[in-house]
Design a protein around this motif. Structure first.
Motif, short mmCIF file in Angstrom:
data_model
loop_
_atom_site.label_atom_id
_atom_site.label_comp_id
_atom_site.label_asym_id
_atom_site.label_seq_id
_atom_site.Cartn_x
_atom_site.Cartn_y
_atom_site.Cartn_z
N ILE A 11 0.84 -1.20 0.00
CA ILE A 11 0.00 0.00 0.00
C ILE A 11 0.88 1.24 0.00
N SER A 12 0.54 2.19 -0.86
CA SER A 12 1.18 3.51 -0.84
C SER A 12 0.14 4.52 -0.43
N LYS A 13 0.47 5.33 0.58
CA LYS A 13 -0.48 6.33 1.03
C LYS A 13 0.24 7.60 1.49
N ARG A 14 -0.51 8.68 1.55
CA ARG A 14 -0.02 9.94 2.09
C ARG A 14 -0.58 10.14 3.48
N MET A 15 0.22 10.76 4.34
CA MET A 15 -0.27 11.18 5.64
C MET A 15 -0.26 12.70 5.67
N ASP A 16 -1.46 13.30 5.67
CA ASP A 16 -1.60 14.76 5.64
C ASP A 16 -2.05 15.28 7.00
N ALA A 17 -1.50 16.42 7.38
CA ALA A 17 -1.91 17.09 8.62
C ALA A 17 -1.63 18.58 8.48
N GLU A 180 -3.00 5.91 -2.20
CA GLU A 180 -2.69 6.25 -3.59
C GLU A 180 -2.59 5.01 -4.47
N SER A 181 -2.21 3.89 -3.89
CA SER A 181 -2.21 2.63 -4.63
C SER A 181 -2.24 1.46 -3.64
#
Length: 196
Positions: A11-17, A180-181
Motif C-alpha cells: 500500500i502507498s499512502k499519504r499522511m496529511d496534517a 494512492e495505490s
C-alpha cells in the motif's frame, strides 16, 4: 472474508496534517506473518514500524528501537487481512453491542476486547457492512490513549473494497491517510520483517 485469499499486499499512502503532507508511507504486508510501514520524507525513509505475530519494533535511520506495548497491541491487527476472523490469534473477544440509528442510517456496533487491555469499538453500516468508524482505546496504569478513525471513499483495489480515505483523531489532532495505490499478491522478501 474476501481478503483471506490475499497472501501479500503493498500500500502507498499519504499522511496529511495541518494542510500539508507529513509523510508518504509504503506498507508491505505478508498476511499472518508481518507488516512493515516505511515513513518517507522527500524519498528518504525516516522510520519503519515493523510488526510481526511475535513482536513490534522500530527501525530509525538504521537503528532498532523498542515499540511500546500499547502501539504493538494496536498495530498487530494489521498483519491479518480480516482481523475479526483471527481473534483467537489476537487474544480478542468480540460482542455485538446493538444497532445505532444515525442520520446516515443504521450502524451495527461491535466491541472487541483484547487481553492486552486494548479495546476497539467498530461501527459498520447495517446495509453495506462497510466499516464507517472505529474507536481504539488502551488503558494502562499510567495513561489512557484514544484514537478515533473515520473511513471514507471506499474504492476497489484489485477487486477488493477498501477505504481510500481515513481521518484519524488523537488528542484533538486530526491526521488524514489517503491511499494512492494498493496491490495484492505482490512479492515481499520475508527478511524485511527481521531485526538487522
Amino acid at each position: 472474508s474476501a481478503f483471506e485469499d490475499a497472501k501479500t499486499c503493498r500500500i502507498s499512502k499519504r499522511m496529511d496534517a495541518e494542510g500539508g503532507t507529513v509523510f508518504t508511507i509504503q506498507t508491505s504486508i505478508s498476511y499472518g506473518t508481518g507488516s512493515v510501514s516505511a515513513f518517507e520524507v522527500n524519498g528518504q525513509v525516516m522510520l519503519e514500524n515493523v510488526i510481526t505475530d511475535k513482536e513490534g519494533f522500530k527501525r530509525q535511520m538504521g537503528t532498532n528501537q523498542s515499540m511500546n506495548s500499547n502501539e504493538f497491541a494496536r498495530l498487530k491487527n494489521e498483519i491479518y487481512a480480516a482481523p475479526l476472523m483471527h481473534l483467537d490469534d489476537l487474544e480478542g473477544n468480540a460482542e455485538l453491542l446493538g444497532t445505532l440509528e444515525d442520520k446516515g442510517g443504521s450502524q451495527n456496533v461491535v466491541r472487541v476486547s483484547y487481553s492486552s487491555g486494548h479495546q476497539q469499538t467498530l461501527f459498520f453500516d447495517a446495509k453495506t457492512a462497510l466499516l464507517l468508524k472505529s474507536i481504539d482505546e488502551h488503558n494502562s496504569s499510567s495513561s489512557v490513549s484514544k484514537i478515533t478513525s473515520h473511513y471514507e471513499d471506499y474504492q476497489e483495489f484489485d477487486g477488493l473494497t477498501f477505504p481510500a480515505n481515513t481521518i484519524q483523531t488523537t488528542n484533538g489532532r486530526e491526521i488524514q491517510f489517503i491511499v494512492e495505490s494498493m496491490k495484492f499478491d505482490v512479492r515481499i522478501d520475508p527478511k524485511i520483517f527481521n531485526r538487522y
